[in-house]
Design an enzyme around this catalytic site. Structure first.
Site, PDB file in Angstrom:
ATOM      1  N   ARG A 193       0.853  -1.154   0.187  1.00 41.63           N
ATOM      2  CA  ARG A 193       0.030  -0.155  -0.327  1.00 41.63           C
ATOM      3  C   ARG A 193       0.986   1.235  -0.433  1.00 41.63           C
ATOM      4  O   ARG A 193       0.199   1.789  -1.074  1.00 41.63           O
ATOM      5  CB  ARG A 193      -0.665  -0.106   0.709  1.00 41.63           C
ATOM      6  CG  ARG A 193      -1.924   1.784   0.895  1.00 41.63           C
ATOM      7  CD  ARG A 193      -3.084   1.116   0.152  1.00 41.63           C
ATOM      8  NE  ARG A 193      -3.014   1.429  -1.184  1.00 41.63           N
ATOM      9  CZ  ARG A 193      -3.620   1.147  -2.403  1.00 41.63           C
ATOM     10  NH1 ARG A 193      -4.352   0.056  -2.419  1.00 41.63           N
ATOM     11  NH2 ARG A 193      -2.495   2.000  -3.549  1.00 41.63           N
TER      12      ARG A 193
ATOM     13  N   LYS B 209       2.347  24.644  -2.590  1.00 46.70           N
ATOM     14  CA  LYS B 209       1.111  23.298  -2.039  1.00 46.70           C
ATOM     15  C   LYS B 209       1.051  22.395  -2.657  1.00 46.70           C
ATOM     16  O   LYS B 209       0.698  21.516  -3.795  1.00 46.70           O
ATOM     17  CB  LYS B 209      -0.744  24.453  -3.509  1.00 46.70           C
ATOM     18  CG  LYS B 209      -0.289  25.821  -2.753  1.00 46.70           C
ATOM     19  CD  LYS B 209      -1.726  26.217  -3.656  1.00 46.70           C
ATOM     20  CE  LYS B 209      -1.511  27.949  -4.064  1.00 46.70           C
ATOM     21  NZ  LYS B 209      -2.270  28.544  -5.062  1.00 46.70           N
TER      22      LYS B 209
ATOM     23  N   LYS C   3       4.381  38.268  -1.090  1.00 47.65           N
ATOM     24  CA  LYS C   3       2.905  38.402  -1.495  1.00 47.65           C
ATOM     25  C   LYS C   3       1.604  39.684  -0.677  1.00 47.65           C
ATOM     26  O   LYS C   3       2.262  40.045  -0.345  1.00 47.65           O
ATOM     27  CB  LYS C   3       2.293  36.723  -1.117  1.00 47.65           C
ATOM     28  CG  LYS C   3       3.563  35.812  -2.697  1.00 47.65           C
ATOM     29  CD  LYS C   3       2.884  34.196  -1.642  1.00 47.65           C
ATOM     30  CE  LYS C   3       1.698  33.939  -2.067  1.00 47.65           C
ATOM     31  NZ  LYS C   3       1.465  34.143  -3.568  1.00 47.65           N
TER      32      LYS C   3
ATOM     33  N   GLU D 131       4.458  39.626  -6.050  1.00 46.88           N
ATOM     34  CA  GLU D 131       3.352  39.430  -6.307  1.00 46.88           C
ATOM     35  C   GLU D 131       2.746  41.110  -6.775  1.00 46.88           C
ATOM     36  O   GLU D 131       2.877  41.809  -5.718  1.00 46.88           O
ATOM     37  CB  GLU D 131       2.297  38.673  -5.394  1.00 46.88           C
ATOM     38  CG  GLU D 131       0.991  38.197  -5.576  1.00 46.88           C
ATOM     39  CD  GLU D 131      -0.337  37.878  -5.174  1.00 46.88           C
ATOM     40  OE1 GLU D 131      -0.831  37.784  -5.397  1.00 46.88           O
ATOM     41  OE2 GLU D 131       0.489  37.489  -3.993  1.00 46.88           O
TER      42      GLU D 131
ATOM     43  N   ASP E  95      -0.867  38.604 -10.217  1.00 44.39           N
ATOM     44  CA  ASP E  95      -1.632  37.812 -10.299  1.00 44.39           C
ATOM     45  C   ASP E  95      -3.247  37.773 -10.437  1.00 44.39           C
ATOM     46  O   ASP E  95      -3.796  39.012 -11.124  1.00 44.39           O
ATOM     47  CB  ASP E  95      -1.532  37.930  -8.324  1.00 44.39           C
ATOM     48  CG  ASP E  95      -2.641  36.722  -8.208  1.00 44.39           C
ATOM     49  OD1 ASP E  95      -2.118  35.669  -7.666  1.00 44.39           O
ATOM     50  OD2 ASP E  95      -3.382  37.520  -6.752  1.00 44.39           O
TER      51      ASP E  95
END
Length: 282
Positions: free
Chosen positions: A99, A134, A166, A200, A221
Site C-alpha cells: 500500500r 502547495k 505576497k 506579487e 496575479d
C-alpha cells in the site's frame, strides 16, 4: 534531479510506521512465513512512470531480501496494461509494503503525467511551467521531483530559499506606511544580491513599480492574458515575469502567448490525480 537517499529513507520510514503500527495483522495471521511470490506493477492507464526508486526503497525497508526489478526507464511514457516493474520474495513482505509503495508510485506518476501535459501545452513559447509550495505535507521532496520528471521547473522548495512578497506581506507593510517599491528594496537590503526577490502584483502599474525597485521576478496575479501583455510591454525585459492564478490546461496556452517567462501552476501538486497502477500477484 536525484532524490537524496537519507531524506527518502526518513520519509518512507514514517510512512511505513503510519501504516504498519504494531504489525500487519492480516498477513501475519494467514500468510505462511515461507510463502514466496512475484508481483507485477501494472499501469491501468497511460502515463509517465515516476518513483521506481521510491518503490524499491519502500520494499527494502520492509524486507531487505525483497527484489524489485524495473522493466522500463524512470520517466518512460507507457500505455495501459504495461508492466513497469516486478517485486519478488517473501509474500509477507510484498503484502506489507504494497500500500505504501503504491500510494507513492501512483501519486508521483500522476504529478509527472500532469506536469508533462502542461509543458506540452506551452511548447513553442518561451514560458516555463513552475510548481508551487502547495504540496502534500511531508511529501514535498517527492512531489517536486515528480514535477521535474514531467519536464516542469521547481519554484521555491520552502520559505528559506527565496524572498516572495505576497499580498499579505504587502498588506501588513502598507499598514505601516511602506509601499510596494520600498518593500522590494527593504527585502533586497536584508538578503543581499545573491537571493532572488520576487513580488506579487495585481496591476500593470504595480508591475512597473516593482521593476523600477529592482525585483528579480514579478508575479502577475490573476490577470487576463491581455493585461499580462500590457505588463510585458511596460517591463520590457527589465525583470522576469510569472503568471499565476486560475491557470488551467485550457487557458495555459493563451497565458504563455502573452509573453511571460514563467507560469506557476499550483494544480500540479495540489490537484493531480493519482494514476491507476495495480500490483498483481499471478
Amino acid at each position: 534531479m536525484e532524490l537524496p537517499t537519507t531524506l527518502v529513507r526518513e520519509l518512507l520510514t514514517r510512512a511505513l510506521a503510519e501504516d504498519l503500527g504494531s504489525g500487519d495483522l492480516t498477513t501475519q495471521a494467514v500468510i505462511p512465513a515461507t510463502a514466496h511470490v512475484e508481483a507485477a506493477f501494472v499501469f491501468r492507464e497511460a502515463g509517465l512512470v515516476c518513483g521506481l526508486d521510491v518503490v524499491a526503497a519502500t520494499f527494502t525497508l520492509v524486507d531487505p531480501t525483497l527484489v524489485v526489478t524495473p522493466l522500463v526507464q524512470e520517466g518512460a511514457q507507457v500505455a495501459p496494461g504495461t508492466v513497469v516493474a516486478t517485486v519478488s520474495g517473501s509474500a509477507r513482505g510484498v503484502l506489507t509494503g504494497e500500500r505504501v509503495a503504491l500510494n507513492l508510485f501512483q501519486r508521483m506518476s500522476g504529478i509527472a503525467t500532469l506536469a508533462a501535459r502542461y509543458v506540452a501545452a506551452v511548447a513553442g513559447t518561451k514560458a516555463r511551467i513552475l510548481d508551487t509550495r502547495k504540496t502534500t505535507p511531508g511529501l514535498r521532496l517527492l512531489e517536486k521531483y515528480a514535477v521535474r520528471l514531467g519536464g516542469a521547473t521547481n519554484h521555491r522548495f520552502g520559505l528559506y530559499d527565496g524572498v516572495m512578497l505576497k499580498d499579505n506581506h504587502l498588506a501588513i507593510l502598507a499598514a505601516q506606511g511602506i509601499g510596494l517599491g520600498a518593500a522590494v528594496q527593504q527585502a533586497r537590503a536584508a538578503v543581499g544580491p545573491m537571493v532572488r526577490v520576487e513580488v506579487e502584483v495585481e496591476t500593470v502599474a504595480q508591475a512597473g513599480e516593482a521593476a523600477e525597485a529592482g525585483a528579480d521576478l514579478i508575479m502577475l496575479d490573476n490577470m487576463t492574458p491581455e493585461t499580462m501583455r500590457a505588463a510585458v510591454s511596460l517591463v520590457q525585459g527589465r525583470t522576469l515575469l510569472e503568471a499565476s492564478g486560475g491557470v488551467t490546461l485550457e487557458r495555459v496556452r493563451a497565458i504563455a502567448e502573452s509573453g511571460v517567462d514563467y507560469i506557476s501552476v499550483g494544480a500540479l501538486t495540489h490537484a493531480a490525480r493519482a494514476l491507476d497502477i495495480g500490483l498483481d500477484i499471478a
